[in-house]
Design a protein around this motif. Structure first.
Motif, mmCIF file in Angstrom:
data_model
loop_
_atom_site.group_PDB
_atom_site.id
_atom_site.type_symbol
_atom_site.label_atom_id
_atom_site.label_comp_id
_atom_site.label_asym_id
_atom_site.label_seq_id
_atom_site.Cartn_x
_atom_site.Cartn_y
_atom_site.Cartn_z
ATOM 1 N N HIS A 105 0.868 -1.165 0.000
ATOM 2 C CA HIS A 105 0.000 0.000 0.000
ATOM 3 C C HIS A 105 0.909 1.221 0.000
ATOM 4 N N PRO A 112 -4.957 -1.219 4.484
ATOM 5 C CA PRO A 112 -5.691 -2.484 4.600
ATOM 6 C C PRO A 112 -5.675 -2.981 6.048
ATOM 7 N N ASP A 113 -6.594 -3.857 6.344
ATOM 8 C CA ASP A 113 -6.671 -4.426 7.688
ATOM 9 C C ASP A 113 -5.837 -5.699 7.725
ATOM 10 N N TRP A 114 -4.578 -5.549 8.114
ATOM 11 C CA TRP A 114 -3.661 -6.674 8.214
ATOM 12 C C TRP A 114 -3.310 -6.917 9.674
ATOM 13 N N GLU A 116 -0.428 -7.491 10.956
ATOM 14 C CA GLU A 116 0.840 -6.848 11.289
ATOM 15 C C GLU A 116 1.363 -6.128 10.051
ATOM 16 N N TYR A 117 2.044 -5.002 10.299
ATOM 17 C CA TYR A 117 2.478 -4.139 9.205
ATOM 18 C C TYR A 117 3.990 -3.947 9.219
ATOM 19 N N THR A 134 2.046 -4.012 14.958
ATOM 20 C CA THR A 134 0.709 -4.606 14.874
ATOM 21 C C THR A 134 -0.379 -3.541 14.945
ATOM 22 N N ARG A 136 -2.422 -0.612 13.525
ATOM 23 C CA ARG A 136 -2.777 -0.006 12.245
ATOM 24 C C ARG A 136 -2.623 1.508 12.282
ATOM 25 N N GLN A 156 3.373 -2.747 3.998
ATOM 26 C CA GLN A 156 3.213 -4.132 3.576
ATOM 27 C C GLN A 156 2.780 -4.986 4.762
ATOM 28 N N PRO A 157 2.122 -6.114 4.514
ATOM 29 C CA PRO A 157 1.831 -7.034 5.615
ATOM 30 C C PRO A 157 3.114 -7.744 6.032
#
Length: 270
Positions: A105, A112-114, A116-117, A134, A136, A156-157
């Motif tokens: 992204h 997005p709802d991931w 962990e980022y 973790t 958002r 990114q996830p």
């Protein structure tokens, strides 16, 4: 004798391939001389080719580095070519590869709802300015800070499979596969800078080779070297996390024949 420059940066002591590569070149009839890319006294026109290697400070001086590369390309053969360096020094190239890549992204808005980022700038290296979280809202805040600084954020996830399997780096010299390594996750819990690059030789799986070679065939330039870093997505399919065409560590000490392959590739391109 053919003379080529091996181009590094001020902290060249950190490059453990700096002596290995010119020695292999010598066996192939090429005299190699180590030069700093930003040395104003260097006469680049005196070389049959200038080989960009451990220019690991370019991320702090990208425009200056690209201006240098343009000047060098105007007086001798630059490897990899200038057009490749210009594109590859900003990871926004991932948008245009046309192959599976790690989901990314490119904005602080609408994350997005991931679970962990990973947040980092598009011009970066060695996990510099890279954060794993973790939260958002924290990921969005970090991305917004990058935007405020005039940098393009990459969100990114975090892929748990990176810790289980690691990243697979496939090395190609003049379009031919040389060797591959499994690299440990740089953002794994408890990892430190001193742990990287942790790697071991591995035989890539057929689907990894297929993806790597699809990437290479889409690049309309001769590449002395290419390192294609792959991970597996949660469903098991391989994806490109990075395409290293500027200053990748080549893991030459991991395969006794790799330095000679690298020298042969240079000889072919001269």
């Amino acid at each position: 004798m053919t003379i080529c420059a091996y181009v590094t940066y001020a902290d060249f002591e950190l490059d453990d391939e700096r002596d290995l590569v010119p020695a292999a070149w010598r066996e192939a009839g090429i005299e190699g001389r180590v030069e700093r890319w930003d040395d104003p006294s260097a006469d680049w026109s005196a070389y049959d080719a200038v080989v960009v290697r451990s220019v690991w400070d370019y991320i702090l001086r990208r425009e200056e580095f690209l201006a240098w590369a343009r000047r060098v390309a105007s007086v001798t053969k630059l490897l990899n070519p200038y057009a490749v360096l210009e594109s590859n020094t900003d990871k926004t190239y991932l948008r245009d590869l046309g192959v599976p890549t790690v989901p990314t992204h490119w904005s602080s808005q609408g994350l997005p709802d991931w679970p962990e980022y990973v947040v980092k700038p598009s011009v970066s290296g060695g996990a510099r300015d890279t954060t794993r979280t973790t939260d958002r809202a924290e990921a969005a805040r970090l991305a917004k800070e990058l935007e405020a600084a005039g940098r393009t954020p990459m969100v990114q996830p975090y892929l748990d499979m990176v810790e289980a399997e690691g990243e697979t780096s496939l090395l190609y010299f003049n379009g031919r596969f040389s060797h591959a390594v499994r690299r440990s996750a740089m953002l794994a819990a408890g990892a430190t800078a001193a742990d990287n690059p942790r790697a071991q030789l591995r035989t890539p799986a057929p689907d990894q080779v297929e993806l790597a070679e699809k990437v290479l065939t889409a690049i309309p330039h001769d590449l002395l070297y290419a390192r294609i870093d792959l991970v597996r997505l949660p469903g098991g399919a391989p994806a490109v996390i990075e395409l290293e065409l500027t200053e990748p560590y080549l893991f030459l000490t991991y395969d006794p024949q790799a330095p000679a392959r690298f020298a042969t590739a240079l000889r072919e391109l001269l």
